[in-house]
Design a protein around this motif. Sequence first.
Motif, PDB file in Angstrom:
ATOM      1  N   GLY A 125      -5.634  -2.148  -3.922  1.00  0.00           N
ATOM      2  CA  GLY A 125      -5.557  -1.311  -5.127  1.00  0.00           C
ATOM      3  C   GLY A 125      -4.165  -1.351  -5.722  1.00  0.00           C
ATOM      4  N   LEU A 126      -3.632  -0.192  -6.059  1.00  0.00           N
ATOM      5  CA  LEU A 126      -2.310  -0.166  -6.698  1.00  0.00           C
ATOM      6  C   LEU A 126      -1.168  -0.270  -5.689  1.00  0.00           C
ATOM      7  CD1 LEU A 126      -2.701   2.332  -9.673  1.00  0.00           C
ATOM      8  CD2 LEU A 126      -3.375  -0.052  -9.464  1.00  0.00           C
ATOM      9  N   GLY A 127      -1.509  -0.444  -4.424  1.00  0.00           N
ATOM     10  CA  GLY A 127      -0.469  -0.717  -3.424  1.00  0.00           C
ATOM     11  C   GLY A 127       0.205   0.525  -2.870  1.00  0.00           C
ATOM     12  N   ASN A 128      -0.446   1.685  -3.018  1.00  0.00           N
ATOM     13  CA  ASN A 128       0.183   2.927  -2.542  1.00  0.00           C
ATOM     14  C   ASN A 128       0.429   2.915  -1.040  1.00  0.00           C
ATOM     15  OD1 ASN A 128       0.280   4.610  -4.979  1.00  0.00           O
ATOM     16  ND2 ASN A 128      -1.949   4.319  -4.930  1.00  0.00           N
ATOM     17  N   ILE A 129      -0.575   2.445  -0.299  1.00  0.00           N
ATOM     18  CA  ILE A 129      -0.448   2.451   1.156  1.00  0.00           C
ATOM     19  C   ILE A 129       0.481   1.318   1.594  1.00  0.00           C
ATOM     20  CG2 ILE A 129      -1.747   2.045   3.277  1.00  0.00           C
ATOM     21  CD1 ILE A 129      -2.523   4.710   2.320  1.00  0.00           C
ATOM     22  N   GLY A 130       0.286   0.152   0.981  1.00  0.00           N
ATOM     23  CA  GLY A 130       1.141  -0.991   1.313  1.00  0.00           C
ATOM     24  C   GLY A 130       2.610  -0.649   1.133  1.00  0.00           C
ATOM     25  N   ALA A 131       2.929   0.077   0.063  1.00  0.00           N
ATOM     26  CA  ALA A 131       4.327   0.437  -0.208  1.00  0.00           C
ATOM     27  C   ALA A 131       4.873   1.344   0.891  1.00  0.00           C
ATOM     28  CB  ALA A 131       4.428   1.123  -1.568  1.00  0.00           C
ATOM     29  N   GLU A 132       4.051   2.257   1.398  1.00  0.00           N
ATOM     30  CA  GLU A 132       4.505   3.152   2.481  1.00  0.00           C
ATOM     31  C   GLU A 132       4.770   2.362   3.762  1.00  0.00           C
ATOM     32  OE1 GLU A 132       5.329   6.388   2.654  1.00  0.00           O
ATOM     33  OE2 GLU A 132       4.998   6.582   0.488  1.00  0.00           O
ATOM     34  N   PHE A 133       3.898   1.373   4.036  1.00  0.00           N
ATOM     35  CA  PHE A 133       4.113   0.527   5.222  1.00  0.00           C
ATOM     36  C   PHE A 133       5.417  -0.261   5.060  1.00  0.00           C
ATOM     37  CE2 PHE A 133      -0.706   0.515   5.889  1.00  0.00           C
ATOM     38  CZ  PHE A 133      -0.655   1.230   7.065  1.00  0.00           C
ATOM     39  N   LYS A 134       5.621  -0.800   3.859  1.00  0.00           N
ATOM     40  CA  LYS A 134       6.833  -1.611   3.627  1.00  0.00           C
ATOM     41  C   LYS A 134       8.094  -0.765   3.816  1.00  0.00           C
ATOM     42  CE  LYS A 134       9.087  -4.416   0.041  1.00  0.00           C
ATOM     43  NZ  LYS A 134       9.083  -4.844  -1.352  1.00  0.00           N
ATOM     44  N   LYS A 135       8.064   0.461   3.276  1.00  0.00           N
ATOM     45  CA  LYS A 135       9.214   1.377   3.422  1.00  0.00           C
ATOM     46  C   LYS A 135       9.570   1.591   4.880  1.00  0.00           C
ATOM     47  CE  LYS A 135       8.476   4.737  -0.202  1.00  0.00           C
ATOM     48  NZ  LYS A 135       7.860   6.071  -0.402  1.00  0.00           N
ATOM     49  N   ARG A 136       8.549   1.518   5.761  1.00  0.00           N
ATOM     50  CA  ARG A 136       8.764   1.751   7.191  1.00  0.00           C
ATOM     51  C   ARG A 136       9.055   0.454   7.934  1.00  0.00           C
ATOM     52  NH1 ARG A 136       5.984   5.574   4.941  1.00  0.00           N
ATOM     53  NH2 ARG A 136       5.688   7.647   5.805  1.00  0.00           N
ATOM     54  N   GLY A 137       9.401  -0.601   7.192  1.00  0.00           N
ATOM     55  CA  GLY A 137       9.854  -1.845   7.835  1.00  0.00           C
ATOM     56  C   GLY A 137       8.764  -2.861   8.110  1.00  0.00           C
ATOM     57  N   CYS A 138       7.542  -2.607   7.649  1.00  0.00           N
ATOM     58  CA  CYS A 138       6.438  -3.540   7.938  1.00  0.00           C
ATOM     59  C   CYS A 138       6.399  -4.689   6.942  1.00  0.00           C
ATOM     60  CB  CYS A 138       5.095  -2.819   7.863  1.00  0.00           C
ATOM     61  SG  CYS A 138       4.952  -1.479   9.040  1.00  0.00           S
ATOM     62  N   SER A 139       5.879  -5.831   7.410  1.00  0.00           N
ATOM     63  CA  SER A 139       5.615  -6.964   6.514  1.00  0.00           C
ATOM     64  C   SER A 139       4.161  -6.852   6.091  1.00  0.00           C
ATOM     65  CB  SER A 139       5.813  -8.290   7.252  1.00  0.00           C
ATOM     66  OG  SER A 139       7.124  -8.318   7.764  1.00  0.00           O
ATOM     67  N   VAL A 140       3.952  -6.622   4.813  1.00  0.00           N
ATOM     68  CA  VAL A 140       2.611  -6.278   4.337  1.00  0.00           C
ATOM     69  C   VAL A 140       2.000  -7.395   3.505  1.00  0.00           C
ATOM     70  CG1 VAL A 140       1.257  -4.582   3.025  1.00  0.00           C
ATOM     71  CG2 VAL A 140       3.362  -3.856   4.198  1.00  0.00           C
ATOM     72  N   THR A 141       0.730  -7.698   3.808  1.00  0.00           N
ATOM     73  CA  THR A 141      -0.073  -8.602   2.976  1.00  0.00           C
ATOM     74  C   THR A 141      -1.181  -7.754   2.377  1.00  0.00           C
ATOM     75  OG1 THR A 141       0.321 -10.453   4.454  1.00  0.00           O
ATOM     76  CG2 THR A 141      -1.587 -10.632   3.015  1.00  0.00           C
ATOM     77  N   ALA A 142      -1.292  -7.757   1.040  1.00  0.00           N
ATOM     78  CA  ALA A 142      -2.344  -6.959   0.394  1.00  0.00           C
ATOM     79  C   ALA A 142      -3.223  -7.868  -0.452  1.00  0.00           C
ATOM     80  CB  ALA A 142      -1.726  -5.872  -0.469  1.00  0.00           C
ATOM     81  N   CYS A 143      -4.496  -7.510  -0.559  1.00  0.00           N
ATOM     82  CA  CYS A 143      -5.443  -8.280  -1.391  1.00  0.00           C
ATOM     83  C   CYS A 143      -6.086  -7.353  -2.416  1.00  0.00           C
ATOM     84  CB  CYS A 143      -6.593  -8.831  -0.548  1.00  0.00           C
ATOM     85  SG  CYS A 143      -6.106  -9.886   0.792  1.00  0.00           S
ATOM     86  N   ASP A 144      -6.522  -7.902  -3.492  1.00  0.00           N
ATOM     87  CA  ASP A 144      -7.441  -7.221  -4.407  1.00  0.00           C
ATOM     88  C   ASP A 144      -8.136  -8.270  -5.264  1.00  0.00           C
ATOM     89  OD1 ASP A 144      -7.580  -3.966  -5.167  1.00  0.00           O
ATOM     90  OD2 ASP A 144      -8.569  -5.328  -6.583  1.00  0.00           O
ATOM     91  N   LEU A 145      -9.392  -8.001  -5.575  1.00  0.00           N
ATOM     92  CA  LEU A 145     -10.157  -8.944  -6.412  1.00  0.00           C
ATOM     93  C   LEU A 145      -9.672  -8.952  -7.849  1.00  0.00           C
ATOM     94  CD1 LEU A 145     -13.864  -8.321  -5.338  1.00  0.00           C
ATOM     95  CD2 LEU A 145     -12.641 -10.501  -5.227  1.00  0.00           C
ATOM     96  N   LEU A 146      -9.114  -7.824  -8.285  1.00  0.00           N
ATOM     97  CA  LEU A 146      -8.751  -7.699  -9.705  1.00  0.00           C
ATOM     98  C   LEU A 146      -7.292  -8.083  -9.963  1.00  0.00           C
ATOM     99  CD1 LEU A 146     -10.594  -4.360 -10.577  1.00  0.00           C
ATOM    100  CD2 LEU A 146     -11.342  -6.697 -11.050  1.00  0.00           C
ATOM    101  N   HIS A 147      -7.054  -8.551 -11.197  1.00  0.00           N
ATOM    102  CA  HIS A 147      -5.712  -9.012 -11.564  1.00  0.00           C
ATOM    103  C   HIS A 147      -4.715  -7.868 -11.750  1.00  0.00           C
ATOM    104  CE1 HIS A 147      -8.181 -12.504 -12.451  1.00  0.00           C
ATOM    105  NE2 HIS A 147      -7.085 -13.229 -12.517  1.00  0.00           N
ATOM    106  N   PHE A 148      -5.166  -6.744 -12.341  1.00  0.00           N
ATOM    107  CA  PHE A 148      -4.135  -5.752 -12.662  1.00  0.00           C
ATOM    108  C   PHE A 148      -3.649  -4.968 -11.438  1.00  0.00           C
ATOM    109  CE2 PHE A 148      -5.681  -1.378 -12.935  1.00  0.00           C
ATOM    110  CZ  PHE A 148      -7.050  -1.552 -12.838  1.00  0.00           C
ATOM    111  N   PRO A 149      -4.536  -4.644 -10.451  1.00  0.00           N
ATOM    112  CA  PRO A 149      -3.972  -4.045  -9.230  1.00  0.00           C
ATOM    113  C   PRO A 149      -3.013  -5.028  -8.555  1.00  0.00           C
ATOM    114  CG  PRO A 149      -6.360  -3.768  -9.274  1.00  0.00           C
ATOM    115  CD  PRO A 149      -6.014  -4.703 -10.393  1.00  0.00           C
ATOM    116  N   ASN A 150      -3.355  -6.318  -8.634  1.00  0.00           N
ATOM    117  CA  ASN A 150      -2.480  -7.326  -8.029  1.00  0.00           C
ATOM    118  C   ASN A 150      -1.079  -7.282  -8.640  1.00  0.00           C
ATOM    119  OD1 ASN A 150      -1.546 -10.436  -8.685  1.00  0.00           O
ATOM    120  ND2 ASN A 150      -1.978 -10.043  -6.518  1.00  0.00           N
ATOM    121  N   ALA A 151      -0.987  -7.004  -9.954  1.00  0.00           N
ATOM    122  CA  ALA A 151       0.333  -6.936 -10.588  1.00  0.00           C
ATOM    123  C   ALA A 151       1.140  -5.765 -10.003  1.00  0.00           C
ATOM    124  CB  ALA A 151       0.184  -6.782 -12.101  1.00  0.00           C
ATOM    125  N   PHE A 152       0.480  -4.611  -9.829  1.00  0.00           N
ATOM    126  CA  PHE A 152       1.176  -3.452  -9.236  1.00  0.00           C
ATOM    127  C   PHE A 152       1.590  -3.766  -7.793  1.00  0.00           C
ATOM    128  CE2 PHE A 152      -0.844  -1.271 -12.791  1.00  0.00           C
ATOM    129  CZ  PHE A 152       0.110  -0.333 -13.153  1.00  0.00           C
TER     130      PHE A 152
END
Length: 334
Positions: A34-61
């Motif tokens: 989605g908009l990367g809300n959870i991924g961003a929290e993981f990244k803030k805590r030092g994680c290397s995050v891979t995120a997917c989404d089928l849609l182009h605009f969530p991918n931009a976020f």
Amino acid sequence: MFRYFGSKASTASVVANIALDGYKDATVADAFGGLGNIGAEFKKRGCSVTACDLLHFPNAFQHVRLVCEGLPNFSRVRKFLGVDSEEDILSYLNSQFSDGCWFAKEYAEARGFFTATNAAKIGAVWLKIKSWKNLELIDIDEEKFLIASLLNSMDAVANTAGTYYAYLKGWDRKSLKEFSFEWYRGVVKGPKGIAVRGDALSYLTDKSFEILYLDPPYNGRDYSRYYHLPETLAKFEEVSIDSNSKCGQPILRSTVGTQIRNAMKLPYLMELINSVHWERLVVQYADGAHICLNELKQALGGQGTLTVHEIPALGYQSTNGTRQHTHHVFVIDK
Ligand SMILES: C[S@@+](CC[C@H](N)C(=O)[O-])C[C@H]1O[C@@H](n2cnc3c(N)ncnc32)[C@H](O)[C@@H]1O
């Protein structure tokens, strides 16, 4: 912040703490980013995050939040415009106006999604970004940054109850505010991640992560239809609009709806869970969603040691306000 069905902004911090308990600097897959809300929290805590989404605009976020390391410097655009700073680019974009453009005709004149003035500004900024892309003046970070910034700024003045499935009959107070293009402030400090535009199962199969986090679609609402307009803009396509469609859907409707509906079902989720190598699986799920909670719990329990956390969450935001829900966070250790 751009309003999005199923956004986990209100629970992201609590969920990241639960998911990472006992881990440090983990590798994480956020399959339905989605908009990367959870991924961003993981990244803030030092994680290397891979995120997917089928849609182009969530991918931009997601790209801005997980991949970008700061505001890009737009060197070729600055040279092309003969300006010095990113602030100058903002001023330049905010001086653009195109009242005869496709966007203004379809989404202001024909349908009241935006006031005529705001649509002329939004459409003109979009055309500029599109021309810079065609002239190869922007790299991938710059493109994603520009489009996420445009969509976030646009959503703040959209005459909608939150999605682009309909516009409001009267003019909502926020839609009467003047549109201003602002940089999206989504950059997060942490290891550089990966944002993939595509199907989670196809991309993640056979890959290994310490943590696999799943926040799948909860019901049959088709994101590609509800968010057709940001999706069209993120694809830089001046598509032909169906004149019979009240909300201005493209004549050629998106075909990803079937994939999205498939991904809300248990067989797809189980195939994904069984195709990715993970140590810990974390599934966030709401009350009253497509899969019955007991059925989900039983299926997940067969994967390892299961603990369940219940957390309060704010539901989808509309002009009618927010709804309080309970989210179930299933943590399974192999
Ligand atoms: C519940 S939302 C995720 C919200 C996200 N956690 C956030 O906070 O913004 C589910 C997302 O899954 C995406 N999606 C649906 N089917 C998918 C699939 N097969 N592969 C990847 N993403 C998919 C949808 O486009 C949507 O953005």
